[in-house]
Design a protein around this motif. Structure first.
Motif, PDB file in Angstrom:
ATOM      1  N   GLY A  41       2.543  -7.777   6.712  1.00 32.69           N
ATOM      2  CA  GLY A  41       3.765  -8.533   6.522  1.00 32.69           C
ATOM      3  C   GLY A  41       4.351  -8.949   7.853  1.00 32.69           C
ATOM      4  N   ASP A  42       4.300  -8.039   8.806  1.00 34.91           N
ATOM      5  CA  ASP A  42       4.707  -8.321  10.184  1.00 34.91           C
ATOM      6  C   ASP A  42       3.942  -7.350  11.061  1.00 34.91           C
ATOM      7  OD1 ASP A  42       6.118  -5.827  10.145  1.00 34.91           O
ATOM      8  OD2 ASP A  42       7.828  -6.848   9.224  1.00 34.91           O
ATOM      9  N   ALA A  43       4.423  -7.150  12.275  1.00 33.75           N
ATOM     10  CA  ALA A  43       3.688  -6.312  13.217  1.00 33.75           C
ATOM     11  C   ALA A  43       3.604  -4.860  12.764  1.00 33.75           C
ATOM     12  CB  ALA A  43       4.331  -6.385  14.593  1.00 33.75           C
ATOM     13  N   ASP A  44       4.554  -4.420  11.947  1.00 28.34           N
ATOM     14  CA  ASP A  44       4.638  -3.008  11.606  1.00 28.34           C
ATOM     15  C   ASP A  44       4.373  -2.682  10.142  1.00 28.34           C
ATOM     16  OD1 ASP A  44       5.422  -2.319  14.267  1.00 28.34           O
ATOM     17  OD2 ASP A  44       7.433  -3.062  13.793  1.00 28.34           O
ATOM     18  N   THR A  45       4.265  -3.671   9.279  1.00 20.81           N
ATOM     19  CA  THR A  45       4.117  -3.397   7.854  1.00 20.81           C
ATOM     20  C   THR A  45       2.831  -3.996   7.306  1.00 20.81           C
ATOM     21  OG1 THR A  45       5.328  -5.392   7.182  1.00 20.81           O
ATOM     22  CG2 THR A  45       6.617  -3.386   7.559  1.00 20.81           C
ATOM     23  N   VAL A  46       2.406  -3.473   6.164  1.00 26.39           N
ATOM     24  CA  VAL A  46       1.183  -3.945   5.530  1.00 26.39           C
ATOM     25  C   VAL A  46       1.418  -4.111   4.034  1.00 26.39           C
ATOM     26  CG1 VAL A  46      -0.306  -2.822   7.228  1.00 26.39           C
ATOM     27  CG2 VAL A  46       0.301  -1.617   5.132  1.00 26.39           C
ATOM     28  N   SER A  47       0.578  -4.949   3.428  1.00 23.79           N
ATOM     29  CA  SER A  47       0.589  -5.137   1.983  1.00 23.79           C
ATOM     30  C   SER A  47      -0.849  -5.079   1.494  1.00 23.79           C
ATOM     31  CB  SER A  47       1.219  -6.486   1.603  1.00 23.79           C
ATOM     32  OG  SER A  47       2.570  -6.547   2.008  1.00 23.79           O
ATOM     33  N   VAL A  48      -1.073  -4.401   0.374  1.00 26.35           N
ATOM     34  CA  VAL A  48      -2.426  -4.282  -0.150  1.00 26.35           C
ATOM     35  C   VAL A  48      -2.373  -3.800  -1.597  1.00 26.35           C
ATOM     36  CG1 VAL A  48      -2.726  -1.883   0.612  1.00 26.35           C
ATOM     37  CG2 VAL A  48      -4.736  -3.355   0.335  1.00 26.35           C
ATOM     38  N   GLU A  49      -3.356  -4.246  -2.375  1.00 31.18           N
ATOM     39  CA  GLU A  49      -3.537  -3.738  -3.734  1.00 31.18           C
ATOM     40  C   GLU A  49      -4.828  -2.940  -3.780  1.00 31.18           C
ATOM     41  OE1 GLU A  49      -2.714  -5.989  -7.576  1.00 31.18           O
ATOM     42  OE2 GLU A  49      -4.916  -5.983  -7.577  1.00 31.18           O
ATOM     43  N   ASP A  52      -6.140   4.605 -10.955  1.00 36.48           N
ATOM     44  CA  ASP A  52      -4.938   3.784 -10.962  1.00 36.48           C
ATOM     45  C   ASP A  52      -4.982   2.657  -9.937  1.00 36.48           C
ATOM     46  OD1 ASP A  52      -3.972   5.609 -12.819  1.00 36.48           O
ATOM     47  OD2 ASP A  52      -2.999   6.839 -11.282  1.00 36.48           O
ATOM     48  N   THR A  53      -4.168   1.643 -10.192  1.00 35.25           N
ATOM     49  CA  THR A  53      -3.955   0.571  -9.218  1.00 35.25           C
ATOM     50  C   THR A  53      -2.666   0.863  -8.452  1.00 35.25           C
ATOM     51  OG1 THR A  53      -5.083  -1.097 -10.554  1.00 35.25           O
ATOM     52  CG2 THR A  53      -3.528  -1.890  -8.907  1.00 35.25           C
ATOM     53  N   LEU A  54      -2.766   0.884  -7.135  1.00 41.24           N
ATOM     54  CA  LEU A  54      -1.612   1.120  -6.272  1.00 41.24           C
ATOM     55  C   LEU A  54      -1.319  -0.157  -5.491  1.00 41.24           C
ATOM     56  CD1 LEU A  54      -2.475   4.657  -4.792  1.00 41.24           C
ATOM     57  CD2 LEU A  54      -1.312   4.101  -6.930  1.00 41.24           C
ATOM     58  N   ARG A  55      -0.099  -0.642  -5.578  1.00 39.34           N
ATOM     59  CA  ARG A  55       0.302  -1.855  -4.855  1.00 39.34           C
ATOM     60  C   ARG A  55       1.332  -1.507  -3.796  1.00 39.34           C
ATOM     61  NH1 ARG A  55      -0.013  -3.224 -10.195  1.00 39.34           N
ATOM     62  NH2 ARG A  55      -1.589  -4.783 -10.748  1.00 39.34           N
ATOM     63  N   PHE A  56       0.986  -1.805  -2.566  1.00 39.50           N
ATOM     64  CA  PHE A  56       1.898  -1.592  -1.441  1.00 39.50           C
ATOM     65  C   PHE A  56       2.359  -2.959  -0.943  1.00 39.50           C
ATOM     66  CE2 PHE A  56      -0.940   2.036  -1.564  1.00 39.50           C
ATOM     67  CZ  PHE A  56      -0.118   3.117  -1.309  1.00 39.50           C
ATOM     68  N   THR A  57       3.642  -3.149  -0.823  1.00 41.85           N
ATOM     69  CA  THR A  57       4.176  -4.432  -0.369  1.00 41.85           C
ATOM     70  C   THR A  57       5.128  -4.210   0.805  1.00 41.85           C
ATOM     71  OG1 THR A  57       4.059  -5.295  -2.634  1.00 41.85           O
ATOM     72  CG2 THR A  57       5.412  -6.524  -1.049  1.00 41.85           C
ATOM     73  N   GLY A  58       4.700  -4.670   1.971  1.00 41.45           N
ATOM     74  CA  GLY A  58       5.534  -4.561   3.160  1.00 41.45           C
ATOM     75  C   GLY A  58       5.908  -3.146   3.531  1.00 41.45           C
ATOM     76  N   VAL A  59       4.950  -2.211   3.424  1.00 40.36           N
ATOM     77  CA  VAL A  59       5.234  -0.814   3.758  1.00 40.36           C
ATOM     78  C   VAL A  59       4.770  -0.499   5.176  1.00 40.36           C
ATOM     79  CG1 VAL A  59       5.047  -0.101   1.360  1.00 40.36           C
ATOM     80  CG2 VAL A  59       3.037   0.029   2.840  1.00 40.36           C
ATOM     81  N   THR A  60       5.416   0.464   5.778  1.00 39.98           N
ATOM     82  CA  THR A  60       5.031   0.907   7.116  1.00 39.98           C
ATOM     83  C   THR A  60       4.081   2.094   6.992  1.00 39.98           C
ATOM     84  OG1 THR A  60       7.176   0.248   8.015  1.00 39.98           O
ATOM     85  CG2 THR A  60       5.865   1.795   9.320  1.00 39.98           C
ATOM     86  N   PRO A  61       2.877   2.015   7.551  1.00 41.55           N
ATOM     87  CA  PRO A  61       1.943   3.146   7.463  1.00 41.55           C
ATOM     88  C   PRO A  61       2.524   4.410   8.083  1.00 41.55           C
ATOM     89  CG  PRO A  61       0.809   1.161   8.205  1.00 41.55           C
ATOM     90  CD  PRO A  61       2.275   0.861   8.239  1.00 41.55           C
ATOM     91  N   VAL A  62       2.173   5.524   7.513  1.00 41.85           N
ATOM     92  CA  VAL A  62       2.575   6.804   8.086  1.00 41.85           C
ATOM     93  C   VAL A  62       1.925   6.990   9.438  1.00 41.85           C
ATOM     94  CG1 VAL A  62       2.445   9.312   7.787  1.00 41.85           C
ATOM     95  CG2 VAL A  62       2.888   7.830   5.819  1.00 41.85           C
ATOM     96  N   ALA A  76       4.388   2.996  -3.231  1.00 43.68           N
ATOM     97  CA  ALA A  76       3.470   2.189  -4.038  1.00 43.68           C
ATOM     98  C   ALA A  76       3.996   1.978  -5.445  1.00 43.68           C
ATOM     99  CB  ALA A  76       2.102   2.864  -4.104  1.00 43.68           C
ATOM    100  N   ALA A  77       3.717   0.789  -5.979  1.00 40.42           N
ATOM    101  CA  ALA A  77       3.908   0.533  -7.404  1.00 40.42           C
ATOM    102  C   ALA A  77       2.620   0.915  -8.106  1.00 40.42           C
ATOM    103  CB  ALA A  77       4.237  -0.930  -7.645  1.00 40.42           C
ATOM    104  N   VAL A  78       2.709   1.735  -9.137  1.00 44.54           N
ATOM    105  CA  VAL A  78       1.528   2.309  -9.778  1.00 44.54           C
ATOM    106  C   VAL A  78       1.315   1.713 -11.164  1.00 44.54           C
ATOM    107  CG1 VAL A  78       0.407   4.429 -10.561  1.00 44.54           C
ATOM    108  CG2 VAL A  78       1.890   4.474  -8.536  1.00 44.54           C
ATOM    109  N   THR A  79       0.106   1.205 -11.380  1.00 42.71           N
ATOM    110  CA  THR A  79      -0.324   0.813 -12.729  1.00 42.71           C
ATOM    111  C   THR A  79      -1.391   1.807 -13.154  1.00 42.71           C
ATOM    112  OG1 THR A  79       0.111  -1.529 -12.311  1.00 42.71           O
ATOM    113  CG2 THR A  79      -1.320  -0.992 -14.167  1.00 42.71           C
ATOM    114  N   GLU A  80      -1.075   2.599 -14.161  1.00 43.86           N
ATOM    115  CA  GLU A  80      -1.975   3.680 -14.524  1.00 43.86           C
ATOM    116  C   GLU A  80      -3.212   3.179 -15.271  1.00 43.86           C
ATOM    117  OE1 GLU A  80       0.127   6.735 -16.580  1.00 43.86           O
ATOM    118  OE2 GLU A  80       1.336   7.291 -14.820  1.00 43.86           O
ATOM    119  N   GLY A  81      -4.333   3.787 -14.952  1.00 46.78           N
ATOM    120  CA  GLY A  81      -5.596   3.514 -15.625  1.00 46.78           C
ATOM    121  C   GLY A  81      -6.379   4.813 -15.721  1.00 46.78           C
TER     122      GLY A  81
END
Length: 336
Positions: free
Chosen positions: A103-111, A154-164, A140-145
């Protein structure tokens, strides 16, 4: 591989104590007991366990259909974080390979799709090309499977999160992660096959037909003998792969060959043992109320996860051709 009796007894006692054939999702009691015993980080250098120790643990987990992500946490997520020089988060982990967008220098987005135990994980360790990221699942937003064994996928969606945490990936990380996943799945398959056989032998000794146990009928004896040979082959192949990985390392062609052969052979055994187990049990074995389903559905699910039988058989053939006439014997036996 000589079986580590003390470790096997510890693992079996933990899984037996919390066994519940009707439960799904993470077994919190078993996970806590494993964590307190050091089994969730068994191959961490500070703990001192080997891949052969992990083989004993995972085989027991497979036999008991244990609802704990031991392979995902120790062999995969924990290993990848340590290999990248990162602190290993506490709690259940998984490792995945995925392309991450920033998303920027410090955040990431991924499904991330079909993440094992996604809803119960503390963090996911992501191999993104030449870097390793640790993502806290709280963001993460979780869609259970689930797979056919009702294990979370499960599907995990990360949007604009900062990695640990983040670091450069070690050389060969993707190839090793793939082999580690296949090895872990092979060991679980070998255990589930053993569990299915044990249930079948027990049932055949109890079920009466025409005034005697069905285990005394020659046809049933032949089926159980066939299943026993498949279980032995799966155990031998997976144990040999663990031993080769420990002695040669995952970067050695001998390890890739051994792991490929193990995953293919365990997948083949899974099909045969599940079929025979259900034949022996008859109609009762297909009911939800019977605990045979816990191991046979895992056999069906795990034979396709982390590369199916056909994929790894193809890899065995490719490696044999690459070795050539002079290199085939050393590749197969590990001896010059």
């Amino acid at each position: 591989m000589a079986r580590n009796t003390e470790l096997a007894e510890l693992a079996e006692s933990i899984f037996a104590a919390s066994y519940d054939k009707d439960a799904t999702g993470l077994d919190a009691a078993a996970w806590k007991a494993c964590a307190e015993s050091g089994l969730t980080t068994l191959t961490d250098p500070e703990v001192g366990g080997t891949l052969e120790d992990s083989a004993v643990l995972l085989e027991a987990a497979g036999a008991w259909a244990a609802r704990v992500p031991l392979a995902e946490t120790d062999l995969l997520g924990g290993w990848l974080a340590r290999a990248a020089g990162l602190a290993v988060p506490d709690g259940p982990l998984a490792a995945v390979t995925a392309g991450v967008t920033g998303g920027d220098a410090d955040t990431v987005s991924v499904e991330l799709r079909r993440v094992p135990w996604g809803r119960s994980l503390a963090a996911v360790v992501v191999l993104d090309g030449d870097r390793v990221l640790v993502l806290d699942t709280a963001g993460a937003a979780v869609t259970e499977g689930a797979n056919v064994a009702e294990e979370p996928r499960d599907t995990l969606r990360f949007t604009g999160v900062t990695p640990v945490a983040a670091a450069a990936a070690p050389a060969g990380a993707a190839a090793e992660l793939e082999l580690r996943a296949a090895l872990g799945r092979s060991l679980l398959l070998a255990g589930a096959a053993r569990g299915a056989l044990a249930r079948s032998i027990g049932y055949a000794g109890e079920r009466q037909q025409f005034g005697r146990p069905i285990a005394r009928f020659q046809a049933v004896q032949q089926m159980l003998a066939e299943a026993g040979s498949e279980v032995a082959a799966a155990a031998a192949a997976s144990a040999a792969a663990a031993r080769t990985a420990r002695t040669a390392g995952f970067g050695d062609p001998a390890t890739e060959f051994a792991v490929a052969a193990a995953k293919a052979r365990c997948g083949e055994a899974a099909t045969a043992v599940a079929r025979i187990a259900h034949q022996v049990h008859g109609a009762i074995g297909f009911t939800r109320e019977h605990d045979l389903r816990l191991v046979t559905t895992r056999l069906w699910a795990w034979r396709d996860e982390d590369g199916n039988e056909s994929r790894w058989n193809d890899r065995v053939g490719e490696l044999a051709l690459q070795a050539g006439a002079d290199g085939l014997w050393p590749l197969v036996t590990g001896r010059p």
